[in-house]
Design an enzyme around this catalytic site. Structure first.
Site, PDB file in Angstrom:
ATOM      1  N   CYS A 276     -27.653  -3.261-101.435  1.00  0.00           N
ATOM      2  CA  CYS A 276     -26.136  -3.290-101.518  1.00  0.00           C
ATOM      3  C   CYS A 276     -25.962  -5.324-101.173  1.00  0.00           C
ATOM      4  O   CYS A 276     -24.922  -5.960-101.171  1.00  0.00           O
ATOM      5  CB  CYS A 276     -25.114  -2.559-100.210  1.00  0.00           C
TER       6      CYS A 276
ATOM      7  N   THR B 212      -6.482  -1.347-103.741  1.00  0.00           N
ATOM      8  CA  THR B 212      -6.979  -1.071-102.589  1.00  0.00           C
ATOM      9  C   THR B 212      -8.276  -1.463-102.409  1.00  0.00           C
ATOM     10  O   THR B 212      -9.345  -1.510-100.897  1.00  0.00           O
ATOM     11  CB  THR B 212      -6.527  -0.877-101.182  1.00  0.00           C
TER      12      THR B 212
ATOM     13  N   ASP C 156     -10.697   0.494-102.598  1.00  0.00           N
ATOM     14  CA  ASP C 156     -11.592   1.187-101.989  1.00  0.00           C
ATOM     15  C   ASP C 156     -12.877   1.922-102.138  1.00  0.00           C
ATOM     16  O   ASP C 156     -13.567   1.310-103.160  1.00  0.00           O
ATOM     17  CB  ASP C 156     -10.201   3.152-101.987  1.00  0.00           C
TER      18      ASP C 156
ATOM     19  N   ASP D 135     -20.439   7.337-101.211  1.00  0.00           N
ATOM     20  CA  ASP D 135     -18.514   6.595-100.967  1.00  0.00           C
ATOM     21  C   ASP D 135     -17.412   7.818-101.436  1.00  0.00           C
ATOM     22  O   ASP D 135     -16.217   7.571-101.492  1.00  0.00           O
ATOM     23  CB  ASP D 135     -18.610   6.532-102.750  1.00  0.00           C
TER      24      ASP D 135
ATOM     25  N   GLY E  91     -27.915  11.315-117.197  1.00  0.00           N
ATOM     26  CA  GLY E  91     -28.344   9.628-117.326  1.00  0.00           C
ATOM     27  C   GLY E  91     -27.963   8.956-117.919  1.00  0.00           C
ATOM     28  O   GLY E  91     -28.141   9.664-119.210  1.00  0.00           O
ATOM     29  N   HIS E  92     -28.460   8.077-117.725  1.00  0.00           N
ATOM     30  CA  HIS E  92     -28.862   6.846-118.828  1.00  0.00           C
ATOM     31  C   HIS E  92     -29.685   5.435-118.275  1.00  0.00           C
ATOM     32  O   HIS E  92     -29.504   5.447-117.153  1.00  0.00           O
ATOM     33  CB  HIS E  92     -27.122   6.575-119.152  1.00  0.00           C
ATOM     34  N   SER E  93     -30.733   5.991-119.186  1.00  0.00           N
ATOM     35  CA  SER E  93     -32.034   4.761-118.643  1.00  0.00           C
ATOM     36  C   SER E  93     -32.178   3.702-119.612  1.00  0.00           C
ATOM     37  O   SER E  93     -31.556   3.713-121.119  1.00  0.00           O
ATOM     38  CB  SER E  93     -33.255   5.726-118.931  1.00  0.00           C
TER      39      SER E  93
END
Length: 354
Positions: free
Chosen positions: A20, A51, A53, A94, A142-144
């Site tokens: 992060c 906000t 979030d 999250d 997904g995607h690559s």
């Protein structure tokens, strides 16, 4: 030549940042969002970007709301399986922070083909899948892409009752603030890159960053829980400030209250920190009041980017013990009260015990 013959390479050597700590500075992000066009009026959009979030929330019907988020970053460790686990745990956090239960995920994969073997890339995906399996959900697609730097993460989706959504904008004066995980992830990851982290420190780093924040899905059942966010790239002070601004309240943080990961305080005092902690303070330090004489290394721990960090929970004082007992029953043994919510202009004050 088969890619299995590629020379071994440290994942962190291929990335300019990791975890992060890769996030944009809070100030830069706010500036970008301020220039973005308004989303318009959508009655079913319960939580958007207003906000800062943790996820978007869309009302599906009277009993279900969809929670949607995405999170991805570059490696903070060299073991590909651990990298995948950390990234997936962080992304699912999250969903839990909104009080929701994950239902499935999509993988986001960017890898430098020609530098990493198929076997190494497969281990990253295997780590992510292992975490999702532990959470009881599939990675359904997904995607690559072929990327200059290795990137991995998830689109994570979950469900929650519309009346039980937990946001960061609903803290109330009088609430106690509880943090469920130790601080110091960024410091330990910086020490790892510098070759200064011992085996015990690495084990603590992996243990913390791969612990799913499943507690979040249980919090809506406690009436006194008013607001929740997870502490990630902007550090404890940054995410507390987002809660203060969103809720229109002041927050006091007790600098001595949070638990720190083993050796992280000593390393911080020795000057080990991430560039992100410096950027964080430059971005929001003007809205934070520190006790006179507060040491820079102590501030660094409070602005330290927490990859897959703990939940920051604003709960009525008379129900704080219920939250703490639940957290500890689920394995969050370091959960502690770390501050309080008070009346006043939106901002954060850091206090220190005599």
């Amino acid at each position: 030549m088969s890619d299995f013959s590629l020379a071994p390479v440290r994942l962190t050597a291929l990335a300019h940042g990791g975890g992060c700590g890769c996030k944009l500075s809070p100030a830069v992000l706010r500036e970008i969002l301020a220039q973005s066009p308004a989303a318009g009026v959508f009655p079913n959009l319960m939580v958007g970007t207003e906000t800062s979030d943790d996820a978007a929330v869309w009302r599906l019907n009277d009993s279900q709301a969809l929670v949607a988020t995405t999170d991805f970053f570059m490696p903070m460790v060299d073991d590909p399986f651990d990298f995948g686990r950390i990234a997936a745990t962080n992304a699912l956090s999250d969903v839990y922070a909104m009080g929701a239960t994950p239902i499935f995920a999509l993988a986001i994969v960017g890898m430098p083909i020609g530098k990493l073997s198929v076997e190494t890339i497969g281990k990253v995906l295997e780590g992510g899948a292992a975490v999702c399996a532990a959470a009881g959900i599939p990675i359904a697609g997904g995607h690559s892409i072929d990327s200059v730097e290795p990137i991995y993460g998830l689109v994570a989706l979950g469900l929650v009752h519309p009346e039980k959504v937990l946001a960061n904008r609903t803290a109330r004066a009088g609430d106690v603030l509880i943090l469920t995980k130790p601080l110091g992830v960024g410091v330990l990851s910086a020490a790892f890159k510098q070759g200064r982290l011992d085996d015990a420190g690495y084990a603590a780093l992996i243990s913390s960053t791969t612990e799913l924040n499943t507690l979040g899905a249980r919090l809506p059942d406690i009436a006194g829980v008013h607001a929740v966010t997870d502490v990630t790239g902007f550090g404890l002070l940054g995410h507390a400030l987002e809660m203060a601004r969103g809720s229109g309240v002041a927050i006091e943080v007790d600098a001595d209250a949070p638990v720190c990961l083993p050796s992280s305080a000593a390393l911080a005092e020795a000057g080990v920190r991430t560039g992100a902690s410096v950027r964080n303070w430059a971005a929001y330090g003007g809205a934070v009041t520190l006790t006179p004489g507060f040491a820079d290394w102590q501030r660094d721990l409070l602005t330290d980017p927490q990859t897959s960090g703990g939940l920051l929970i604003a709960v009525a004082e008379d129900q704080a013990k219920e939250v703490l007992d639940l957290a500890k029953s689920l394995g969050f043994v370091h959960a502690r009260p770390v501050g309080r919510v008070i009346e006043g202009p939106a901002g954060v004050t850091v206090t220190q015990r005599p």
